[in-house]
Design a protein around this motif. Structure first.
Motif, PDB file in Angstrom:
ATOM      1  N   ALA A  48      21.024  15.166  65.154  1.00 50.62           N
ATOM      2  CA  ALA A  48      21.901  14.617  64.124  1.00 50.62           C
ATOM      3  C   ALA A  48      21.640  15.335  62.807  1.00 50.62           C
ATOM      4  N   VAL A  49      22.682  15.464  61.992  1.00 47.77           N
ATOM      5  CA  VAL A  49      22.568  16.073  60.669  1.00 47.77           C
ATOM      6  C   VAL A  49      23.194  15.125  59.658  1.00 47.77           C
ATOM      7  N   ASP A  50      22.447  14.829  58.583  1.00 44.83           N
ATOM      8  CA  ASP A  50      22.972  14.035  57.476  1.00 44.83           C
ATOM      9  C   ASP A  50      23.135  14.960  56.282  1.00 44.83           C
ATOM     10  N   HIS A  70      18.150  16.137  60.982  1.00 42.44           N
ATOM     11  CA  HIS A  70      18.053  17.128  59.914  1.00 42.44           C
ATOM     12  C   HIS A  70      18.788  16.582  58.699  1.00 42.44           C
ATOM     13  N   GLY A  71      18.067  16.384  57.610  1.00 40.88           N
ATOM     14  CA  GLY A  71      18.677  15.950  56.369  1.00 40.88           C
ATOM     15  C   GLY A  71      18.734  17.096  55.386  1.00 40.88           C
ATOM     16  N   THR A  72      19.889  17.300  54.767  1.00 38.37           N
ATOM     17  CA  THR A  72      20.034  18.370  53.786  1.00 38.37           C
ATOM     18  C   THR A  72      20.512  17.787  52.457  1.00 38.37           C
ATOM     19  N   GLU A  81      12.145  12.926  47.455  1.00 42.59           N
ATOM     20  CA  GLU A  81      12.109  11.523  47.858  1.00 42.59           C
ATOM     21  C   GLU A  81      12.357  11.382  49.357  1.00 42.59           C
ATOM     22  N   ALA A  82      13.296  12.151  49.896  1.00 43.09           N
ATOM     23  CA  ALA A  82      13.586  12.080  51.324  1.00 43.09           C
ATOM     24  C   ALA A  82      12.385  12.540  52.151  1.00 43.09           C
ATOM     25  N   ALA A  83      11.743  13.628  51.709  1.00 44.27           N
ATOM     26  CA  ALA A  83      10.568  14.119  52.428  1.00 44.27           C
ATOM     27  C   ALA A  83       9.433  13.107  52.374  1.00 44.27           C
ATOM     28  N   ASN A  91      10.052  13.957  63.892  1.00 49.50           N
ATOM     29  CA  ASN A  91      11.335  14.478  64.368  1.00 49.50           C
ATOM     30  C   ASN A  91      12.358  14.660  63.252  1.00 49.50           C
ATOM     31  N   VAL A  92      11.894  14.724  61.996  1.00 47.19           N
ATOM     32  CA  VAL A  92      12.792  14.854  60.845  1.00 47.19           C
ATOM     33  C   VAL A  92      12.521  16.164  60.101  1.00 47.19           C
ATOM     34  N   THR A  93      13.591  16.848  59.718  1.00 51.09           N
ATOM     35  CA  THR A  93      13.520  18.036  58.870  1.00 51.09           C
ATOM     36  C   THR A  93      14.351  17.778  57.618  1.00 51.09           C
ATOM     37  N   ILE A  94      13.787  18.084  56.462  1.00 46.60           N
ATOM     38  CA  ILE A  94      14.508  17.959  55.197  1.00 46.60           C
ATOM     39  C   ILE A  94      14.526  19.318  54.513  1.00 46.60           C
ATOM     40  N   ASP A  95      15.703  19.805  54.145  1.00 51.30           N
ATOM     41  CA  ASP A  95      15.781  21.061  53.403  1.00 51.30           C
ATOM     42  C   ASP A  95      17.064  21.104  52.586  1.00 51.30           C
TER      43      ASP A  95
END
Length: 225
Positions: A48-50, A70-72, A81-83, A91-95
């Motif tokens: 999933a991508v947000d 994956h949050g962008t 804040e998201a990180a 299982n989460v990636t923030i960039d």
């Protein structure tokens, strides 16, 4: 629609009173729709991508339901804040990658109050490219009032806003209105104009007015023959 911009003194006075009341019972119009998103997830839940993930609230919820999320976000403060919020979620990636820089396929793309910040047609074209067959696009958005119907929905949102605020935040707070922590931009496209682009780019998509000055878009990419 900000009804405080209307010029009649009585309307402006009433609108200011509503604004003051709402600031004492604040609630997130965007987070309010997370339940709608979670109730409309696709059957396949691998990736999933947000887009425009903000402080990562939705990302954290999706991480419980997808193998990878994956949050962008282009705002550095939001990414921090998201990180921080998702630091314990492996299982989460923030960039800060943009939509056109992402590679698919993914099973879900979400946007909450983001689409009006983007080139709509290009963004929706990227959505079709990134989604796997059977994948789903779920968006919560804002549109400028361009018709009597739009204005009626905005007025209904203005009337119900304090009721929802009391339910969600019954204990009043002091200190006056607090500015949102994320970048804010007024929408330029009206609902009908946006719906025309959505229909042309995402055939079969369902777009509906909602309370809280929002609309929703649902599109499922057709499965391969």
């Amino acid at each position: 629609m900000d009804i405080r911009r209307l010029h009649h003194p009585l309307v402006r006075h009433a609108a200011q009173g509503l604004h003051t009341f709402n600031s004492r019972h604040p609630w997130s119009h965007n987070d309010h729709f997370h339940g709608w998103i979670l109730a409309n997830l696709p059957a396949r839940r691998v990736a999933a991508v947000d887009i425009g993930c903000g402080q990562g609230v939705l990302v954290a919820k999706l991480a419980e339901r997808f193998e990878h999320v994956h949050g962008t976000d282009l705002d550095a403060g939001m990414r921090i804040e998201a990180a921080r919020r998702t630091a314990a979620l492996a299982n989460v990636t923030i960039d800060d990658r943009r939509l056109d820089e992402l590679a698919g396929p993914v099973d879900l793309i979400t946007m909450v109050a983001v689409l009006h910040h983007l080139d709509v047609e290009q963004a929706l074209t990227d959505v079709t490219r990134l989604l796997a067959p059977g994948g789903r696009f779920l968006a919560v958005g804002l549109a400028a009032p361009g018709s009597l119907r739009d204005t009626a929905w905005d007025l209904a949102s203005a009337v119900t806003n304090p009721i929802i605020g009391v339910i969600k935040h019954p204990r009043p707070v002091s200190g006056g209105p607090v500015p949102p922590p994320f970048p804010v931009r007024d929408p330029e496209l009206g609902f009908d104009a946006l719906q025309a682009i959505v229909a042309a780019t995402l055939p079969g998509a369902v777009m509906r007015h909602r309370l809280a000055f929002r609309h929703t878009i649902v599109w499922t990419k057709p499965a391969l023959p």
